[in-house]
Design an enzyme around this catalytic site. Structure first.
Site, mmCIF file in Angstrom:
data_model
loop_
_atom_site.group_PDB
_atom_site.id
_atom_site.type_symbol
_atom_site.label_atom_id
_atom_site.label_comp_id
_atom_site.label_asym_id
_atom_site.label_seq_id
_atom_site.Cartn_x
_atom_site.Cartn_y
_atom_site.Cartn_z
ATOM 1 N N ASN A 37 11.025 -1.405 -2.158
ATOM 2 C CA ASN A 37 10.846 -2.159 -0.917
ATOM 3 C C ASN A 37 10.930 -3.647 -1.252
ATOM 4 O O ASN A 37 9.963 -4.225 -1.745
ATOM 5 C CB ASN A 37 9.473 -1.794 -0.313
ATOM 6 C CG ASN A 37 9.172 -2.584 0.943
ATOM 7 O OD1 ASN A 37 10.047 -3.274 1.477
ATOM 8 N ND2 ASN A 37 7.940 -2.508 1.418
ATOM 9 N N TRP A 38 12.087 -4.218 -0.978
ATOM 10 C CA TRP A 38 12.294 -5.622 -1.345
ATOM 11 C C TRP A 38 11.593 -6.589 -0.388
ATOM 12 O O TRP A 38 11.596 -7.802 -0.618
ATOM 13 C CB TRP A 38 13.797 -5.939 -1.394
ATOM 14 C CG TRP A 38 14.486 -5.421 -2.624
ATOM 15 C CD1 TRP A 38 13.922 -4.800 -3.700
ATOM 16 C CD2 TRP A 38 15.899 -5.502 -2.900
ATOM 17 N NE1 TRP A 38 14.877 -4.490 -4.627
ATOM 18 C CE2 TRP A 38 16.107 -4.899 -4.170
ATOM 19 C CE3 TRP A 38 17.008 -5.999 -2.216
ATOM 20 C CZ2 TRP A 38 17.375 -4.804 -4.753
ATOM 21 C CZ3 TRP A 38 18.266 -5.902 -2.790
ATOM 22 C CH2 TRP A 38 18.437 -5.308 -4.049
ATOM 23 N N LYS A 39 11.076 -6.072 0.716
ATOM 24 C CA LYS A 39 10.409 -6.933 1.715
ATOM 25 C C LYS A 39 11.322 -8.111 2.081
ATOM 26 O O LYS A 39 12.535 -7.963 2.057
ATOM 27 C CB LYS A 39 9.033 -7.373 1.207
ATOM 28 C CG LYS A 39 8.184 -6.170 0.772
ATOM 29 C CD LYS A 39 6.746 -6.486 0.529
ATOM 30 C CE LYS A 39 6.016 -5.215 0.118
ATOM 31 N NZ LYS A 39 4.581 -5.414 -0.080
ATOM 32 N N HIS A 81 4.864 0.192 8.013
ATOM 33 C CA HIS A 81 4.318 -0.460 6.818
ATOM 34 C C HIS A 81 3.096 -1.297 7.209
ATOM 35 O O HIS A 81 3.051 -1.896 8.285
ATOM 36 C CB HIS A 81 5.384 -1.346 6.160
ATOM 37 C CG HIS A 81 4.961 -1.849 4.816
ATOM 38 N ND1 HIS A 81 4.132 -2.943 4.673
ATOM 39 C CD2 HIS A 81 5.213 -1.394 3.566
ATOM 40 C CE1 HIS A 81 3.902 -3.133 3.379
ATOM 41 N NE2 HIS A 81 4.550 -2.212 2.691
ATOM 42 N N GLU A 132 -0.336 4.023 1.487
ATOM 43 C CA GLU A 132 -0.445 2.695 0.868
ATOM 44 C C GLU A 132 -1.729 2.016 1.330
ATOM 45 O O GLU A 132 -1.742 1.386 2.398
ATOM 46 C CB GLU A 132 0.747 1.833 1.276
ATOM 47 C CG GLU A 132 2.087 2.328 0.770
ATOM 48 C CD GLU A 132 3.082 1.187 0.685
ATOM 49 O OE1 GLU A 132 3.634 0.979 -0.388
ATOM 50 O OE2 GLU A 132 3.277 0.481 1.684
ATOM 51 N N GLY A 179 0.342 -5.388 -3.275
ATOM 52 C CA GLY A 179 0.584 -6.732 -3.792
ATOM 53 C C GLY A 179 -0.598 -7.364 -4.498
ATOM 54 O O GLY A 179 -0.584 -8.553 -4.790
HETATM 55 P P1 PGA Z 1 3.491 -3.655 -4.052
HETATM 56 O O1 PGA Z 1 3.984 -3.303 -2.563
HETATM 57 O O2 PGA Z 1 4.154 -2.667 -4.975
HETATM 58 O O3 PGA Z 1 3.960 -5.069 -4.274
HETATM 59 O O4 PGA Z 1 2.024 -3.519 -4.066
HETATM 60 C C1 PGA Z 1 4.090 -1.978 -2.147
HETATM 61 C C2 PGA Z 1 4.497 -1.946 -0.687
HETATM 62 O O5 PGA Z 1 3.949 -2.731 0.102
HETATM 63 O O6 PGA Z 1 5.377 -1.164 -0.286
#
Ligand code: PGA
Length: 220
Positions: A9-11, A98, A147, A153
């Protein structure tokens, strides 16, 4: 062999040049990765999809594409929206619900259920994110990703035994694969991937660099 689903997931990161560099460099690592037991999916921003698709084809990579969100509406007068019909031309998967969408953009069940409906009407596979096991899962969801917000993050992943118990709770009402996401990296990935009911991983930060993403994929 049952494949674990690994979603990058590159956001809201990378421009076209960055994305092309990533795929070009990742292509050099692909032969070292065991692809018998994993399916790799990259979820870039919408405007990177076309270029990612072309580069994946150019290097003949076994990578599928996903989007990170989609409109709750179909085609029409919805300024700024990207709909499932448009997405389907370029990607097979969509992430819906998400935590960042729920919290920063106030997406509630009503909106999320509409998104799932539109996605399914256009034959997209839906990866539906849950922050905990009590959130509702709409009909039509193909894959669930658990999640916990505190793990996203933060560098502080959830405890694997807690993840396993949440997976068990979710599987009481859901039949498909269940992924874990939240601060997964090359050092901790084995704690999660070897949980019996783990269907794969949703990876944010550690999917942004070729090296850290490859490190994860080399662990099993
Ligand atoms: P992260 O994000 O691996 O940076 O914790 C995961 C996500 O939000 O899909």
């Amino acid at each position: 062999m049952d494949k674990k689903i690994i979603i990058a997931n590159w956001k809201s990161n990378k421009n076209i040049n960055d994305a092309e560099n990533f795929i070009t460099s990742f292509a050099q690592n692909i032969n070292r990765i065991n692809l018998e037991n994993k399916q790799i999916i990259i979820a870039p921003s919408y405007q990177l999809l076309f270029s990612c698709k072309n580069f994946i084809e150019k290097y003949n990579l076994p990578i599928s594409l996903s989007v990170q969100d989609v409109s709750p509406f179909g085609q029409g007068a919805f300024t700024g929206e990207v709909n499932s019909y448009q997405v389907k031309e370029l990607a097979d998967f969509v992430i819906i619900g998400h935590s960042e969408r729920r919290e920063l953009f106030n997406e509630n069940d009503e909106i999320l259920f509409k998104k799932v409906n539109e996605a399914k009407n256009n034959n997209l596979k839906v990866v539906y994110c849950l922050q905990n096991s009590s959130q509702k899962i709409p009909n039509g969801v193909d894959i669930v990703a658990y999640e916990p917000p505190s793990a996203i993050g933060s560098g502080k992943p959830d405890d694997p035994s807690h993840v396993e118990s949440v997976f068990n709770e979710i599987s009481n009402s859901f039949n498909g694969k269940i992924l874990y996401g939240g601060s997964v990296d090359g050092d901790n990935v084995r704690d999660f991937i070897y949980i019996n009911s783990c269907g794969g991983l949703l990876i944010g930060g550690a999917s942004l660099e070729v090296d850290s993403f490859t490190q994860i994929l080399l662990q099993w």
